[in-house]
Motif scaffolding. Structure first.
Motif, PDB file in Angstrom:
ATOM      1  N   VAL A  60       3.916   9.641  -9.258  1.00 37.88           N
ATOM      2  CA  VAL A  60       2.940   9.759  -8.174  1.00 37.88           C
ATOM      3  C   VAL A  60       1.936  10.846  -8.523  1.00 37.88           C
ATOM      4  O   VAL A  60       2.256  11.785  -9.251  1.00 37.88           O
ATOM      5  CB  VAL A  60       3.615  10.103  -6.822  1.00 37.88           C
ATOM      6  N   PRO A  94      -1.936  12.981  -7.126  1.00 39.73           N
ATOM      7  CA  PRO A  94      -2.857  13.226  -6.009  1.00 39.73           C
ATOM      8  C   PRO A  94      -4.128  12.388  -6.201  1.00 39.73           C
ATOM      9  O   PRO A  94      -4.518  12.118  -7.322  1.00 39.73           O
ATOM     10  CB  PRO A  94      -3.181  14.714  -6.166  1.00 39.73           C
ATOM     11  N   VAL A 141      -1.719   9.691  -1.746  1.00 38.19           N
ATOM     12  CA  VAL A 141      -0.870   9.643  -2.938  1.00 38.19           C
ATOM     13  C   VAL A 141      -1.320   8.431  -3.770  1.00 38.19           C
ATOM     14  O   VAL A 141      -1.528   7.346  -3.223  1.00 38.19           O
ATOM     15  CB  VAL A 141       0.613   9.468  -2.537  1.00 38.19           C
ATOM     16  N   TYR A 142      -1.470   8.646  -5.073  1.00 40.01           N
ATOM     17  CA  TYR A 142      -1.867   7.536  -5.940  1.00 40.01           C
ATOM     18  C   TYR A 142      -0.701   7.131  -6.823  1.00 40.01           C
ATOM     19  O   TYR A 142      -0.046   7.979  -7.441  1.00 40.01           O
ATOM     20  CB  TYR A 142      -3.059   7.951  -6.814  1.00 40.01           C
ATOM     21  N   TYR A 179      -3.138   3.256  -3.154  1.00 41.26           N
ATOM     22  CA  TYR A 179      -3.164   4.501  -2.395  1.00 41.26           C
ATOM     23  C   TYR A 179      -2.103   4.429  -1.309  1.00 41.26           C
ATOM     24  O   TYR A 179      -2.023   3.438  -0.573  1.00 41.26           O
ATOM     25  CB  TYR A 179      -4.533   4.705  -1.736  1.00 41.26           C
ATOM     26  N   ASP A 212       0.139   6.912   1.777  1.00 39.69           N
ATOM     27  CA  ASP A 212       0.181   8.212   2.426  1.00 39.69           C
ATOM     28  C   ASP A 212       1.525   8.871   2.113  1.00 39.69           C
ATOM     29  O   ASP A 212       2.383   8.264   1.454  1.00 39.69           O
ATOM     30  CB  ASP A 212      -0.141   8.147   3.936  1.00 39.69           C
ATOM     31  N   VAL A 213       1.670  10.111   2.520  1.00 38.59           N
ATOM     32  CA  VAL A 213       2.912  10.831   2.277  1.00 38.59           C
ATOM     33  C   VAL A 213       3.948  10.321   3.280  1.00 38.59           C
ATOM     34  O   VAL A 213       3.638  10.172   4.465  1.00 38.59           O
ATOM     35  CB  VAL A 213       2.698  12.361   2.441  1.00 38.59           C
ATOM     36  N   VAL A 269      -0.591  16.800  -3.529  1.00 36.24           N
ATOM     37  CA  VAL A 269       0.732  16.202  -3.749  1.00 36.24           C
ATOM     38  C   VAL A 269       0.996  16.130  -5.247  1.00 36.24           C
ATOM     39  O   VAL A 269       0.065  16.028  -6.050  1.00 36.24           O
ATOM     40  CB  VAL A 269       0.838  14.781  -3.147  1.00 36.24           C
ATOM     41  N   VAL A 286       7.905  12.810  -3.875  1.00 40.47           N
ATOM     42  CA  VAL A 286       6.611  13.479  -3.817  1.00 40.47           C
ATOM     43  C   VAL A 286       6.867  14.942  -3.458  1.00 40.47           C
ATOM     44  O   VAL A 286       7.650  15.234  -2.552  1.00 40.47           O
ATOM     45  CB  VAL A 286       5.712  12.836  -2.731  1.00 40.47           C
ATOM     46  N   VAL A 337       7.462   8.340  -0.773  1.00 49.06           N
ATOM     47  CA  VAL A 337       6.137   7.730  -0.724  1.00 49.06           C
ATOM     48  C   VAL A 337       6.031   6.969   0.588  1.00 49.06           C
ATOM     49  O   VAL A 337       6.959   6.251   0.976  1.00 49.06           O
ATOM     50  CB  VAL A 337       5.935   6.776  -1.929  1.00 49.06           C
TER      51      VAL A 337
END
Lengths: 186, 186
Positions: free
Chosen positions: A14, A16, A160-161, A166, A168-169, B14, B160, B169
């Motif tokens: 993962v 950013p 998060v990439y 994409y 999210d957390v 992140v 993460v 994630v």
């Protein structure tokens, strides 16, 4: 567990999602990036990998400054747009309002909750990409995204990439420097 | 949006949670890390920042090889444990079963779904930390975590790292290189 080999590939679990800001020919330009992390504690440094052919690379080489701007999940469209078009083809200076900090030449995207203002420390030629290592000279933060003087991830809602997507957390799994206390020798 | 300055700090939104593997004095050792990312596409490279005082640094310098091992969220206790104790104080060679790949000296943690085997390309002295840039020579993957010949994040369930906390994630926000097509000029 059965393991197989997949060959050499530029994999990371993962990453950013952020926007690399640089002035190119005197104009702010923002490029979407994910290949970035912290490089050093003291002095505080971050690094980001940028393809040598990128318009942004010209700006970083020119000014020896750049910024890493952290967008919120609700800015995913503008953020991804900056990765679809090159500053050499389209003027991207109006996508975000830019302001400047201590360095005067690293554009900071006003709408992004966090801006990391950097002075170029070193660029490492790795092949297709240059790894830019920058000393953090200032962190600019939306007051609404700060708790106890620090950026607050739950308020920033960063992107998060991973594998061309994409996210999210998600939910908290455990606390760092704490979870390991539950470890018992097998 | 009102912005304030927070000073220089080693901030990133992140980061991936991983274990840096290195043989130290001939024994496998694993260190928890999060300051890592991809450094180059071609050749494939990754980088990780390691405090100069770390036991792991000795092993990387000694062999010029290392590994980045991606644990699953259900391995958070073992993973965090490797960050709480130094290999100089405790033998960490039994926490994971180790195997070796092409390089023979970079220990790979069998229980981690993904192992990135690296040959040291360059180490950059940034201050408190060395930024190790490694050429990826092989990716080893649990067959159960691979889809179409690539590591699959939904099966890996990686950790993460953000603000001293481990997260999983979250939900998909959008697709990269696609979301931006919805952008319309303001």
């Amino acid at each position: 567990m059965q393991k197989i080999t997949l060959g050499a590939m530029p994999f990371m679990s993962v990453m950013p999602t952020l926007l690399v800001g640089a002035n190119v020919k005197g104009k702010p330009n923002y490029m979407t990036a994910a290949w970035a992390t912290v490089a050093c504690m003291a002095p505080a440094m971050v690094c980001v990998a940028v393809n040598k052919m990128r318009y942004t690379a010209k700006g970083i080489e020119e000014n020896k400054t750049f910024s890493l701007n952290i967008p919120s999940a609700n800015q995913v469209v503008e953020t991804d747009h900056c990765g679809l078009v090159s500053g050499s083809q389209e003027d991207k200076s109006e996508i975000f309002r830019s302001f400047y900090g201590k360095l005067k030449t690293a554009p900071l995207a006003e709408e992004c909750p966090i801006n990391i203002e950097c002075r170029l420390f070193k660029s490492v030629d790795c092949g297709s990409h240059l790894l830019y290592i920058g000393e953090v000279v200032e962190i600019h933060a939306d007051t609404a995204c700060v708790t106890d003087g620090k950026p607050d991830i739950t308020k920033i809602n960063p992107i998060v990439y991973a594998q061309l997507t994409y996210f999210d957390v998600g939910k908290q799994v455990d606390r760092a420097f704490s979870a390991g206390k539950k470890y018992t020798k097998k």
